[in-house]
Design a protein around this motif. Structure first.
Motif, PDB file in Angstrom:
ATOM      1  N   HIS A   9       0.963  -1.158  -0.068  1.00 42.17           N
ATOM      2  CA  HIS A   9       0.105  -0.134  -0.011  1.00 42.17           C
ATOM      3  C   HIS A   9       0.906   1.176  -0.073  1.00 42.17           C
ATOM      4  N   PHE A  10       1.819   1.457  -1.010  1.00 44.64           N
ATOM      5  CA  PHE A  10       2.706   2.533  -1.112  1.00 44.64           C
ATOM      6  C   PHE A  10       1.652   3.596  -1.566  1.00 44.64           C
ATOM      7  N   THR A  11       2.297   4.948  -1.114  1.00 42.84           N
ATOM      8  CA  THR A  11       1.638   6.154  -1.147  1.00 42.84           C
ATOM      9  C   THR A  11       2.480   7.356  -1.661  1.00 42.84           C
ATOM     10  N   ASP A  12       2.013   8.419  -2.202  1.00 43.77           N
ATOM     11  CA  ASP A  12       2.964   9.478  -2.562  1.00 43.77           C
ATOM     12  C   ASP A  12       3.660  10.093  -1.465  1.00 43.77           C
ATOM     13  N   ALA A  13       2.938  10.202  -0.369  1.00 46.13           N
ATOM     14  CA  ALA A  13       3.442  11.161   0.792  1.00 46.13           C
ATOM     15  C   ALA A  13       2.578  10.887   2.117  1.00 46.13           C
ATOM     16  N   PRO A  14       3.081  11.264   3.092  1.00 37.14           N
ATOM     17  CA  PRO A  14       2.625  11.034   4.455  1.00 37.14           C
ATOM     18  C   PRO A  14       1.427  11.930   4.750  1.00 37.14           C
ATOM     19  N   PHE A  15       1.384  12.954   4.038  1.00 36.08           N
ATOM     20  CA  PHE A  15       0.743  14.054   4.539  1.00 36.08           C
ATOM     21  C   PHE A  15      -0.815  14.217   4.678  1.00 36.08           C
ATOM     22  N   ALA A  16      -1.416  13.180   3.873  1.00 36.02           N
ATOM     23  CA  ALA A  16      -2.929  12.894   3.973  1.00 36.02           C
ATOM     24  C   ALA A  16      -3.176  11.948   5.124  1.00 36.02           C
ATOM     25  N   TYR A  17      -2.357  11.704   5.668  1.00 33.03           N
ATOM     26  CA  TYR A  17      -2.428  10.518   6.899  1.00 33.03           C
ATOM     27  C   TYR A  17      -2.524  10.922   8.174  1.00 33.03           C
ATOM     28  N   PRO A  18      -3.138  10.245   9.153  1.00 34.33           N
ATOM     29  CA  PRO A  18      -2.845  10.862  10.437  1.00 34.33           C
ATOM     30  C   PRO A  18      -1.429  10.286  10.978  1.00 34.33           C
ATOM     31  N   ASP A  19      -1.029  10.759  12.048  1.00 34.71           N
ATOM     32  CA  ASP A  19       0.281  10.439  12.607  1.00 34.71           C
ATOM     33  C   ASP A  19       0.308   8.868  12.778  1.00 34.71           C
ATOM     34  N   GLY A  20       1.550   8.251  12.283  1.00 33.81           N
ATOM     35  CA  GLY A  20       1.422   6.975  12.784  1.00 33.81           C
ATOM     36  C   GLY A  20       0.871   5.757  11.713  1.00 33.81           C
ATOM     37  N   ALA A  33       1.526   2.137   3.733  1.00 29.47           N
ATOM     38  CA  ALA A  33       0.551   2.318   4.818  1.00 29.47           C
ATOM     39  C   ALA A  33       0.378   0.968   5.340  1.00 29.47           C
ATOM     40  N   ALA A  34       0.696  -0.099   4.966  1.00 29.72           N
ATOM     41  CA  ALA A  34       0.396  -1.550   5.631  1.00 29.72           C
ATOM     42  C   ALA A  34       1.287  -2.348   5.257  1.00 29.72           C
ATOM     43  N   TYR A  35       1.347  -3.622   6.046  1.00 26.49           N
ATOM     44  CA  TYR A  35       2.098  -4.733   5.717  1.00 26.49           C
ATOM     45  C   TYR A  35       1.378  -5.723   5.261  1.00 26.49           C
ATOM     46  N   GLU A  36       1.805  -6.808   4.403  1.00 22.16           N
ATOM     47  CA  GLU A  36       1.220  -8.158   4.196  1.00 22.16           C
ATOM     48  C   GLU A  36       2.139  -9.026   5.260  1.00 22.16           C
ATOM     49  N   VAL A  37       1.383  -9.498   6.204  1.00 21.76           N
ATOM     50  CA  VAL A  37       2.140 -10.272   7.358  1.00 21.76           C
ATOM     51  C   VAL A  37       1.847 -12.015   6.889  1.00 21.76           C
ATOM     52  N   ILE A  38       3.305 -12.503   6.768  1.00 24.45           N
ATOM     53  CA  ILE A  38       3.412 -13.662   6.358  1.00 24.45           C
ATOM     54  C   ILE A  38       3.877 -14.688   7.444  1.00 24.45           C
ATOM     55  N   GLU A  39       2.909 -15.478   7.815  1.00 26.80           N
ATOM     56  CA  GLU A  39       3.254 -16.618   8.913  1.00 26.80           C
ATOM     57  C   GLU A  39       3.145 -18.087   8.201  1.00 26.80           C
TER      58      GLU A  39
END
Length: 352
Positions: A9-20, A33-39
């Motif tokens: 979930h790559f994004t252009d920049a962080p400015f449109a998202y809440p902190d963290g 913005a996210a991870y694929e969690v592989i277990e």
């Protein structure tokens, strides 16, 4: 297999998202913005903001993935990792798969070619004196050192940053004495039992490449269940071993070894999953230039006709946050990266 994290979930920049809610990839130009969690038994998507809920292993990987990569200060030269850099391939062999024979027995001509690549934008000149293609003959270490050291010496004297591409301890010693700043070993310091101690003692940074059979040349075909996580696990263990021997983790770069002991499907899976390797906490090198996979995808295009595919793979690497792209075609790759960088800069400024 333990837990692995692949930034998505790559994004252009962080400015449109809440902190963290978004994170910067390895201190570079990409945000996600996210991870694929592989277990072992499942895969799922987890938001960056929720990663703390996944435990200590996930916290360690997240910290490595997001930490800026410290630059390598190498005498008067500095190799930075906050944007993708180009390492130029300079072969001084008679039999390399791509350009064998072009500079053999001609140290002055080889160094001149290397300086031309530096002038075209290469941050690093990677000098190799032994072919690593499947079936290539083993080169006696003294012959390899005689090929490499005079070229490295000329490059260093002219102000270029040079690495030595070798698996042999004696060649490493000769090249480092001649002015090489970095060791690039396709066997990850496993082929020669003296190599690890030499690198640790020298203080030089080292590039560790994955292959399934480094002592046999790197081209075995083991059959992977999950090539991306298995390559990660192998490199993680190798990085830990090299650190334990006295090499600082910040002086280690890793290379997934595209084309070494991997099928076309394996190579494509690795290229699509490159971002997962940032969990090693080391800068990444990608060497896919003119590789066989390009011909396999384009009607068996010969080596000399793989420029377009090589540039496409370089940009795919940049998109995945790879810090160093090892290439034959320097001007074309540098130009492509400059255009890519312009797009990234514009995306950042447009959303600020």
């Amino acid at each position: 297999m333990t837990l692995h994290l692949r930034p998505i979930h790559f994004t252009d920049a962080p400015f449109a998202y809440p902190d963290g809610h978004v994170a910067r990839l390895a201190g570079g130009l990409q945000w996600f913005a996210a991870y694929e969690v592989i277990e072992p038994a499942a895969r799922r998507i987890v938001a960056v903001a929720d990663i703390a809920q996944l435990g200590a292993r996930a916290a360690t990987l997240h910290a490595r993935i997001t930490a800026p990569r410290a630059p390598w200060v190498l005498g008067e030269r500095t190799l930075r990792f906050d944007q993708p850099q180009v390492a130029a391939i300079l072969n001084v062999t008679p039999d390399s798969f791509s350009d064998g024979g072009a500079h053999v027995d001609d140290p002055a001509g080889a160094a001149s070619a290397g300086m031309a690549m530096a002038a075209a934008g290469a941050a690093l000149i990677d000098v190799g004196g032994e072919s690593t293609r499947p079936g290539a003959a083993l080169v006696w270490e003294e012959d390899e050192a005689r090929r490499v050291a005079p070229v490295v010496e000329r490059l260093a004297r002219a102000g270029a940053l040079a690495s030595v591409d070798t698996r042999k301890a004696a060649v490493m010693e000769a090249a480092l004495s001649a002015g090489a700043a970095i060791v690039n070993d396709l066997s990850a310091l496993l082929w020669d039992e003296r190599a690890l101690a030499i690198v640790a003692r020298s203080g030089a940074p080292v590039i560790l490449m994955h292959s399934p059979d480094p002592k046999a040349g790197g081209h075995g075909r083991p059959g992977y269940r999950d090539v991306v996580t298995e390559v990660f696990d192998w490199l993680e263990a190798r990085v830990d071993a090299v650190v334990a021997a006295g090499v600082d983790r910040t002086r280690i770069m890793v290379d997934p070894g595209i084309g070494f002991g991997k099928s076309l499907a394996d190579n494509l899976a690795l290229l699509n999953g490159l971002a997962l390797l940032h969990g090693l906490g080391c800068p990444l090198m990608l060497g896919a230039s003119r590789k066989r996979l390009i011909g396999a995808l384009d009607h068996e295009a010969p080596v000399a006709a793989r420029l377009g595919g090589s540039v496409a793979l370089a940009i795919a690497g940049a998109q995945a946050g790879v810090q160093v792209l090892r290439v034959h075609d320097v001007p074309e790759t540098v130009q492509a990266l400059r255009v890519w960088r312009g797009l990234r800069d514009r995306a950042l400024s447009a959303t600020s």
